[in-house]
Motif scaffolding. Structure first.
Motif, PDB file in Angstrom:
ATOM      1  N   ILE A   1       0.875  -1.179   0.000  1.00  0.00           N
ATOM      2  CA  ILE A   1       0.000   0.000   0.000  1.00  0.00           C
ATOM      3  C   ILE A   1       0.907   1.222   0.000  1.00  0.00           C
ATOM      4  O   ILE A   1       1.635   1.458   0.974  1.00  0.00           O
ATOM      5  CB  ILE A   1      -0.928  -0.028   1.219  1.00  0.00           C
ATOM      6  CG1 ILE A   1      -1.791  -1.296   1.167  1.00  0.00           C
ATOM      7  CG2 ILE A   1      -1.793   1.231   1.278  1.00  0.00           C
ATOM      8  CD1 ILE A   1      -2.446  -1.649   2.485  1.00  0.00           C
ATOM      9  N   ALA A   2       0.865   1.984  -1.088  1.00  0.00           N
ATOM     10  CA  ALA A   2       1.930   2.969  -1.290  1.00  0.00           C
ATOM     11  C   ALA A   2       1.420   4.348  -1.697  1.00  0.00           C
ATOM     12  O   ALA A   2       2.193   5.153  -2.205  1.00  0.00           O
ATOM     13  CB  ALA A   2       2.888   2.451  -2.377  1.00  0.00           C
ATOM     14  N   HIS A   3       0.135   4.638  -1.480  1.00  0.00           N
ATOM     15  CA  HIS A   3      -0.383   5.915  -1.965  1.00  0.00           C
ATOM     16  C   HIS A   3      -0.460   6.957  -0.849  1.00  0.00           C
ATOM     17  O   HIS A   3      -0.390   6.630   0.340  1.00  0.00           O
ATOM     18  CB  HIS A   3      -1.757   5.726  -2.595  1.00  0.00           C
ATOM     19  CG  HIS A   3      -2.809   5.230  -1.646  1.00  0.00           C
ATOM     20  ND1 HIS A   3      -2.784   3.983  -1.082  1.00  0.00           N
ATOM     21  CD2 HIS A   3      -3.923   5.835  -1.148  1.00  0.00           C
ATOM     22  CE1 HIS A   3      -3.840   3.819  -0.307  1.00  0.00           C
ATOM     23  NE2 HIS A   3      -4.541   4.930  -0.315  1.00  0.00           N
TER      24      HIS A   3
ATOM     25  N   SER B   1      -7.193   6.749   4.025  1.00  0.00           N
ATOM     26  CA  SER B   1      -7.281   5.782   2.925  1.00  0.00           C
ATOM     27  C   SER B   1      -6.294   4.614   3.064  1.00  0.00           C
ATOM     28  O   SER B   1      -6.698   3.442   3.000  1.00  0.00           O
ATOM     29  CB  SER B   1      -7.077   6.497   1.583  1.00  0.00           C
ATOM     30  OG  SER B   1      -7.086   5.555   0.534  1.00  0.00           O
ATOM     31  N   PRO B   2      -4.998   4.856   3.269  1.00  0.00           N
ATOM     32  CA  PRO B   2      -4.084   3.712   3.432  1.00  0.00           C
ATOM     33  C   PRO B   2      -4.467   2.812   4.606  1.00  0.00           C
ATOM     34  O   PRO B   2      -4.297   1.584   4.541  1.00  0.00           O
ATOM     35  CB  PRO B   2      -2.720   4.379   3.671  1.00  0.00           C
ATOM     36  CG  PRO B   2      -2.836   5.723   3.039  1.00  0.00           C
ATOM     37  CD  PRO B   2      -4.260   6.139   3.266  1.00  0.00           C
ATOM     38  N   SER B   3      -5.031   3.406   5.672  1.00  0.00           N
ATOM     39  CA  SER B   3      -5.435   2.595   6.827  1.00  0.00           C
ATOM     40  C   SER B   3      -6.590   1.669   6.460  1.00  0.00           C
ATOM     41  O   SER B   3      -6.625   0.501   6.876  1.00  0.00           O
ATOM     42  CB  SER B   3      -5.832   3.514   7.987  1.00  0.00           C
ATOM     43  OG  SER B   3      -4.739   4.307   8.386  1.00  0.00           O
TER      44      SER B   3
ATOM     45  N   VAL C   1       2.943  -1.299   4.202  1.00  0.00           N
ATOM     46  CA  VAL C   1       2.346   0.016   3.986  1.00  0.00           C
ATOM     47  C   VAL C   1       3.448   1.065   4.124  1.00  0.00           C
ATOM     48  O   VAL C   1       4.303   0.966   5.007  1.00  0.00           O
ATOM     49  CB  VAL C   1       1.181   0.262   4.968  1.00  0.00           C
ATOM     50  CG1 VAL C   1       1.640   0.195   6.419  1.00  0.00           C
ATOM     51  CG2 VAL C   1       0.489   1.578   4.684  1.00  0.00           C
ATOM     52  N   ILE C   2       3.397   2.047   3.228  1.00  0.00           N
ATOM     53  CA  ILE C   2       4.413   3.092   3.255  1.00  0.00           C
ATOM     54  C   ILE C   2       4.023   4.163   4.277  1.00  0.00           C
ATOM     55  O   ILE C   2       3.003   4.828   4.133  1.00  0.00           O
ATOM     56  CB  ILE C   2       4.577   3.756   1.867  1.00  0.00           C
ATOM     57  CG1 ILE C   2       4.919   2.705   0.796  1.00  0.00           C
ATOM     58  CG2 ILE C   2       5.656   4.848   1.930  1.00  0.00           C
ATOM     59  CD1 ILE C   2       6.279   2.086   0.920  1.00  0.00           C
TER      60      ILE C   2
ATOM     61  N   THR D   1       4.494  -4.975   7.539  1.00  0.00           N
ATOM     62  CA  THR D   1       5.712  -4.160   7.533  1.00  0.00           C
ATOM     63  C   THR D   1       5.360  -2.696   7.345  1.00  0.00           C
ATOM     64  O   THR D   1       4.678  -2.337   6.374  1.00  0.00           O
ATOM     65  CB  THR D   1       6.651  -4.607   6.398  1.00  0.00           C
ATOM     66  OG1 THR D   1       7.082  -5.953   6.641  1.00  0.00           O
ATOM     67  CG2 THR D   1       7.881  -3.700   6.320  1.00  0.00           C
ATOM     68  N   LEU D   2       5.791  -1.863   8.283  1.00  0.00           N
ATOM     69  CA  LEU D   2       5.655  -0.411   8.148  1.00  0.00           C
ATOM     70  C   LEU D   2       6.959   0.127   7.575  1.00  0.00           C
ATOM     71  O   LEU D   2       8.023  -0.065   8.163  1.00  0.00           O
ATOM     72  CB  LEU D   2       5.376   0.220   9.506  1.00  0.00           C
ATOM     73  CG  LEU D   2       5.361   1.751   9.533  1.00  0.00           C
ATOM     74  CD1 LEU D   2       4.199   2.306   8.729  1.00  0.00           C
ATOM     75  CD2 LEU D   2       5.314   2.264  10.973  1.00  0.00           C
ATOM     76  N   VAL D   3       6.860   0.797   6.444  1.00  0.00           N
ATOM     77  CA  VAL D   3       8.047   1.300   5.749  1.00  0.00           C
ATOM     78  C   VAL D   3       8.186   2.798   6.012  1.00  0.00           C
ATOM     79  O   VAL D   3       7.214   3.549   5.893  1.00  0.00           O
ATOM     80  CB  VAL D   3       7.919   1.059   4.232  1.00  0.00           C
ATOM     81  CG1 VAL D   3       9.120   1.645   3.500  1.00  0.00           C
ATOM     82  CG2 VAL D   3       7.770  -0.422   3.944  1.00  0.00           C
TER      83      VAL D   3
END
Length: 249
Positions: free
Chosen positions: A91-93, A119-121, A138-139, A180-182
């Motif tokens: 998830i990268a937006h 939204s990413p959540s 997720v970024i 993974t939290l990036v």
């Protein structure tokens, strides 16, 4: 723990530069199916065309939709699970508006918080609930580590993503699935064009993508890219308030 190899991927925000570099790595590494999600079908098709000629010529489907619509999110993730059975989700937006403009325009501030935090959540929660993926990434951002005058609305949205990712990691403990939290350092992408124009030195998207892809494969809970930023942000978080508020960060 066995190192994960991506064979089928669902990528939300697939037109982001970092996501494109990660997708190329997965395609070159043998991934056979992709579902690319974003707002623009035209831009998604350009990314898909690039992936289709890589590696083993993977199948690539594109889905353009409103990334904030809960019903559309559920349908898109359920369809991806049915047709591609992704083992990996990225998830990268998000968005990055200028802080001072948002302080004068609450509608812009609302868009920042929704596009980058809410939204990413929602996508992260749907991906965990509706797919069998064992790697879900997720970024986030180093900006989410502490509120700063220069970017606190963007940072607070990323902080929201971090709290949700932590909760999902706790939820999945012992299941064999990894979230993974990036946290990339400021990276050269179209979203950071104003920073580049101001002369800021930013990381290359390709280098950040390599670190992120390895972190996802290893199932690490948090990936700073590069790792040096773990220690930089530790110092930022630990700085006493009286000192921190005298800085221009």
């Amino acid at each position: 723990m066995t190192r994960h190899t991506t064979r089928s991927a669902l990528i939300v925000g697939a037109t982001s530069v970092i996501a494109q570099h990660i997708a190329r790595r997965w395609a070159d590494g043998g991934a056979t199916r992709f579902v690319l999600v974003g707002r623009s079908e035209e831009r998604l098709e350009r990314v898909a065309a690039d992936l289709r000629v890589r590696g083993g010529s993977p199948e690539v489907a594109v889905v353009a939709l409103d990334l904030l619509d809960p019903a559309a999110i559920e349908r898109a993730v359920a369809d991806a699970a049915d047709h591609a059975d992704p083992d990996t989700v990225l998830i990268a937006h998000g968005a990055m508006h200028e802080q001072q403009r948002m302080q004068r325009d609450l509608a812009l501030a609302k868009d920042q918080l929704e596009a980058t935090g809410v939204s990413p959540s929602l996508w992260l929660d749907a991906a965990i609930g509706l797919t069998r993926a064992t790697r879900i990434a997720v970024i986030g951002s180093v900006a989410g580590d502490r509120g700063r005058a220069s970017n606190f609305l963007y940072g607070s949205a990323k902080g929201m993503v971090e709290r949700v990712a932590e909760g999902e990691q706790h939820r999945l403990h012992g299941s064999g699935r990894r979230v993974t939290l990036v946290k990339p350092e400021p990276t050269a992408t179209p979203m950071t064009a104003p920073l580049q124009e101001s002369g800021a030195r930013l990381a290359s998207a390709a280098a950040v993508a390599g670190i992120v892809a390895r972190g996802i494969a290893a199932g690490r809970p948090v990936v700073y890219a590069p790792g040096l930023w773990r220690w930089i942000m530790l110092a930022v978080r630990l700085a006493p308030r009286w000192l921190f508020e005298r800085t221009s960060l």
